[in-house]
Design a protein around this motif. Structure first.
Motif, PDB file in Angstrom:
ATOM      1  N   ARG A 105       0.917  -1.135   0.056  1.00  0.00           N
ATOM      2  CA  ARG A 105      -0.286   0.099   0.115  1.00  0.00           C
ATOM      3  C   ARG A 105       0.974   1.308  -0.162  1.00  0.00           C
ATOM      4  NH1 ARG A 105      -5.152  -0.072   1.116  1.00  0.00           N
ATOM      5  NH2 ARG A 105      -5.995  -2.195   1.644  1.00  0.00           N
ATOM      6  N   GLY A 107       4.295   1.580  -1.532  1.00  0.00           N
ATOM      7  CA  GLY A 107       5.143   1.265  -2.023  1.00  0.00           C
ATOM      8  C   GLY A 107       6.131   0.240  -1.905  1.00  0.00           C
ATOM      9  N   ARG A 147      12.829   2.772  -4.979  1.00  0.00           N
ATOM     10  CA  ARG A 147      11.565   1.892  -4.803  1.00  0.00           C
ATOM     11  C   ARG A 147      10.702   2.351  -6.002  1.00  0.00           C
ATOM     12  NH1 ARG A 147      10.350   1.021   0.075  1.00  0.00           N
ATOM     13  NH2 ARG A 147       8.737   2.075   0.117  1.00  0.00           N
ATOM     14  N   ASP A 149       5.651   2.580  -6.926  1.00  0.00           N
ATOM     15  CA  ASP A 149       4.505   1.673  -6.382  1.00  0.00           C
ATOM     16  C   ASP A 149       2.855   1.924  -7.040  1.00  0.00           C
ATOM     17  OD1 ASP A 149       4.112   4.587  -6.851  1.00  0.00           O
ATOM     18  OD2 ASP A 149       3.458   5.754  -4.919  1.00  0.00           O
ATOM     19  N   ARG A 155      -3.816  -0.390  -8.128  1.00  0.00           N
ATOM     20  CA  ARG A 155      -3.661  -1.372  -6.568  1.00  0.00           C
ATOM     21  C   ARG A 155      -5.181  -2.110  -6.247  1.00  0.00           C
ATOM     22  NH1 ARG A 155      -4.376  -2.686  -1.607  1.00  0.00           N
ATOM     23  NH2 ARG A 155      -5.886  -1.008  -1.498  1.00  0.00           N
TER      24      ARG A 155
END
Length: 168
Positions: A105, A107, A147, A149, A155
């Motif tokens: 949620r 990253g 990183r 996301d 998502r």
């Protein structure tokens, strides 16, 4: 954020005059991850809902804006349709990897990818992330360490698909 707010205001004004609600509009565009199509869909609903009610509806998820519009391709008529259309373009391996990445949620790092994404088709979790970044379903986040996301609408749909899968 400023450009996203400006886009929202421009599109909302097409539905009629609205009281300025800068804080709420910033909240709306943030919830939509500043995705232009999502912003346009949301702004088009302000004539019906107003900005405050729109912000409240967005907390309900992908289906909050589901009202098909005339003259718009079906895949652009709702946020769910847009994300689902992108999902249909994925290979089974990419779809499985995206569903697995939906557990993050806030990253994730490449090390976390290796813990969650099962290799498939002879390819690694890193290759899955690279393919999904290329398809604009995963975004790279700038920083000292690599990183990534997921856009929240992506998502959310991927999490639904993860629940639907018997084995992942």
């Amino acid at each position: 954020v400023d450009q996203a707010v400006e886009l929202f205001v421009d599109r909302a004004l097409l539905t009629g005059p609205h009281a300025p609600e800068p804080g709420i509009i910033e909240e709306i565009v943030s919830r939509l991850d500043r995705l232009p199509l999502a912003i346009e869909l949301a702004a088009s609903r302000t004539g019906l809902l107003g900005v405050v009610a729109l912000a409240e509806r967005l907390s309900q998820g992908l289906d909050a804006l589901s009202v098909p519009q005339r003259g718009v391709p079906a895949r652009h008529s709702t946020l769910r349709a847009t994300v689902d259309w992108s999902w249909q373009l994925l290979s089974p391996w990419e779809a499985r990897a995206l569903a697995q990445l939906s557990v993050f949620r806030a990253g994730f790092s490449l090390a976390a990818v290796d813990e969650v994404v099962l290799p498939g088709d002879g390819r690694s979790g890193f290759e899955a992330v690279a393919a999904l970044v290329e398809r604009s379903l995963v975004r790279a986040v700038q920083g000292a360490e690599p990183r990534f996301d997921l856009y929240e609408p992506v998502r959310e749909l991927a999490a639904e698909r993860l629940e639907d899968q018997d084995t992942v």
